[in-house]
Design an enzyme around this catalytic site. Structure first.
Site, short mmCIF file in Angstrom:
data_model
loop_
_atom_site.label_atom_id
_atom_site.label_comp_id
_atom_site.label_asym_id
_atom_site.label_seq_id
_atom_site.Cartn_x
_atom_site.Cartn_y
_atom_site.Cartn_z
N LYS A 113 0.82 -1.21 0.00
CA LYS A 113 0.00 0.00 0.00
C LYS A 113 0.86 1.27 0.00
O LYS A 113 0.43 2.31 -0.47
CB LYS A 113 -0.92 0.02 1.23
C1 LIG Z 1 -4.42 -4.71 0.39
C2 LIG Z 1 -3.62 -5.95 0.33
C3 LIG Z 1 -3.90 -6.96 -0.59
C4 LIG Z 1 -5.07 -6.88 -1.55
O1 LIG Z 1 -4.89 -5.87 -2.51
P1 LIG Z 1 -6.18 -5.31 -3.31
O2 LIG Z 1 -5.66 -4.18 -4.11
O3 LIG Z 1 -7.15 -4.88 -2.26
O4 LIG Z 1 -6.69 -6.42 -4.14
C5 LIG Z 1 -3.07 -8.07 -0.62
N1 LIG Z 1 -2.05 -8.20 0.24
C6 LIG Z 1 -1.75 -7.25 1.15
C7 LIG Z 1 -0.62 -7.48 2.09
C8 LIG Z 1 -2.52 -6.10 1.22
O5 LIG Z 1 -2.22 -5.16 2.13
#
Ligand SMILES: *Cc1c(COP(=O)(O)O)cnc(C)c1O
Length: 496
Positions: A113
């Site tokens: 993120k």
């Molecule tokens: C948010 C997240 C995901 C999923 O990603 P999306 O964009 O919501 O599909 C997968 N792994 C981790 C560690 C995340 O923080």
């Protein structure tokens, strides 16, 4: 380039406006009115550039209302200011021939993120300035664990903004919770809700689109925006690392420009894999987008059958950031695959909110099966994948990445397709030390997350991220927990 709403395409606004608004008033999501193209020459050229420079090149195609200087400033503040532990921002590790792990977790909160949320505050404050808005921007976030912390880090003490985060009380890892409740900064608020991520996301969306709330805040000189992946400013930065990965594989001679790759993504809200779809549409030759889910496998079923049905049991898993039954960004994909049919999108999403279910047309079904392959891992399979990957390659992965690696292994077994693959690795194993240690067969009862991290270090030799180690000495600041119906009053309280 303009941005239009998936539920009303007559609405056309600049990227700055789309980033400031987050979500459209009609409940739709903003998408670019055309998807820009990358030529093979450009891809080769990008291979010779640094990550921030590659980001600049991609942004200049999407944020056409930003000046080159504005884009450069945003990119440098995010990716060249020392907040990432590696100079390259992302790392590509080839663990087996053609199997490339794309490490996206070297940022300040140790999850992918950060790739978007380190730059979003800069894109947003620039957008606010460009659109001449004089209001304070209040960021509301629903988090399944990682977005919340990454957004808090990105927005803490950012001028003209404040940020409020809601997380499911029992739906995040102990380390994730510690990261959030100890958050520093003068403009931040964090609150637990008694419910799951979907409740938090639904609650936030409702607050966003409530005209009465907007008016009340407007009187106080405040407007809402979103740092969730419904905001275009979250998605654009995610396209960059797929383009960057391909350009890098070409540059390193692992593939030739024009060669196909597969991309496998551990998926929750469908933002990360949607970014790969945009990269493909721009001209990155991606053969299959492999969508990996955990036991909350609503997307696996959807991609296989064309029926989206959220009426099912919700599981709390060891990959909590993927514990999601309403994958918001799917709406953008379906908008594109329906030939930008806003009436159609409005109808199926109204079905979803009324009945929890919709079925797409045969035309869309066949497009989905050309573009995607889908699979899921049970909890046992996820743990086994962590252990196997460690034994085979000496490489430690977190449970989210393990879901992707596990689904990829099944995909190659079933199809025999050995096209080089990029597998998105979305979190540091140190964010989920309990699940990783258990998977590696360590049954010791450790006192806390920090003892676990030490044990994992002894086993793996992987450096403990400084940002996680430092949590040990921090005091909790935010301990409030509310019913999901009380989110709005919690917002008003936190804004005081
Ligand atoms: C948010 C997240 C995901 C999923 O990603 P999306 O964009 O919501 O599909 C997968 N792994 C981790 C560690 C995340 O923080």
């Amino acid at each position: 380039m303009f941005y239009q709403s998936t539920r009303d395409k007559s609405l056309k606004i600049s990227s700055a406006n789309a980033i400031v608004s987050g979500i459209s008033r009609d409940g739709g999501l903003y998408v670019p009115d055309e998807i820009p193209a990358l030529t093979e020459e450009e891809i080769i050229f990008l291979g010779g550039l640094s990550y921030p420079e590659r980001a600049e090149a991609v942004f200049s195609k999407y944020l056409t209302d930003f000046t080159p200087e504005e884009i450069k400033n945003c990119v440098l503040s995010a990716y060249s200011s020392g907040s990432f532990e590696t100079k390259n921002v992302m790392e590509l590790k080839e663990i087996a021939p053609g199997e490339n792990i794309l490490e996206l977790w070297h940022g300040p909160t140790c999850a992918f993120k950060d790739m978007a949320l380190q730059i979003l505050p800069h894109l947003l404050t620039t957008s606010v300035r460009k659109t001449g808005i004089s209001k304070k921007v209040c960021i509301l976030v629903a988090t399944s664990g990682d977005t919340g912390k990454a957004a808090l880090e990105g927005f803490k003490d950012a001028p003209g903004t404040c940020i409020l985060v809601f997380y499911p009380e029992n739906g995040v890892s102990a380390m994730q919770k510690l990261q959030m409740i100890t958050q520093e900064g003068e403009n931040v608020g964090v609150c637990a809700i008694k419910g799951n991520f979907d409740d938090a996301q639904t609650g936030v969306k409702k607050i966003f689109t409530d005209p009465e709330v907007a008016e009340k805040l407007s009187e106080k000189g405040i407007m809402f925006s979103s740092a969730n992946s419904i905001n275009w400013g979250r998605l654009a930065p995610q396209i960059v690392y797929y383009v960057s990965s391909y350009a890098q594989l070409v540059k390193e001679g692992k593939i030739k420009v024009g060669d196909e790759i597969n991309v496998c993504v551990p998926t929750g809200n469908f933002g990360n894999i949607l970014a790969a779809y945009y990269a493909k549409t721009m001209g990155i030759p991606i053969k299959k987008l492999i969508c990996a889910s955990n036991s909350n496998n609503v997307l696996t079923d959807f991609l296989k059958t064309g029926v989206y049905d959220r009426n099912r049991k919700f599981y709390t898993t060891i990959s909590p950031s993927m514990d999601i039954l309403i994958s918001s960004n799917l709406e953008r994909l379906l908008y594109h695959l329906s030939g930008r049919d806003d009436e159609y999108i409005k109808k199926i999403y109204s079905d979803l909110s009324k009945t929890g279910r919709f079925e797409v047309s045969d035309g869309i079904k066949s497009r989905l099966s050309e573009l995607f392959s889908a699979g899921f891992c049970t909890e046992e399979e996820t743990k086994a994948t962590i252990s196997e990957t460690f034994d085979k390659y000496g490489y430690t992965i977190d449970p989210h990445t393990a879901v992707a690696v596990g689904v990829y292994n099944k995909y190659t077994e079933e199809t025999g397709d050995k096209t080089p693959c990029v597998i998105a690795s979305t979190a540091s194993p140190y964010k989920f030390p309990a699940a990783v240690l258990e998977s590696l067969g360590d049954k010791t009862a450790y006192k806390d997350e920090f003892e676990m991290a030490d044990a994992l270090y002894k086993k793996s030799g992987l450096k403990i991220p400084a940002a996680l180690a430092s949590l040990k000495s921090k005091k909790p600041r935010f301990t409030e927990s509310v019913e999901k119906e009380e989110m709005l009053s919690a917002v008003y309280r936190m804004l005081q």
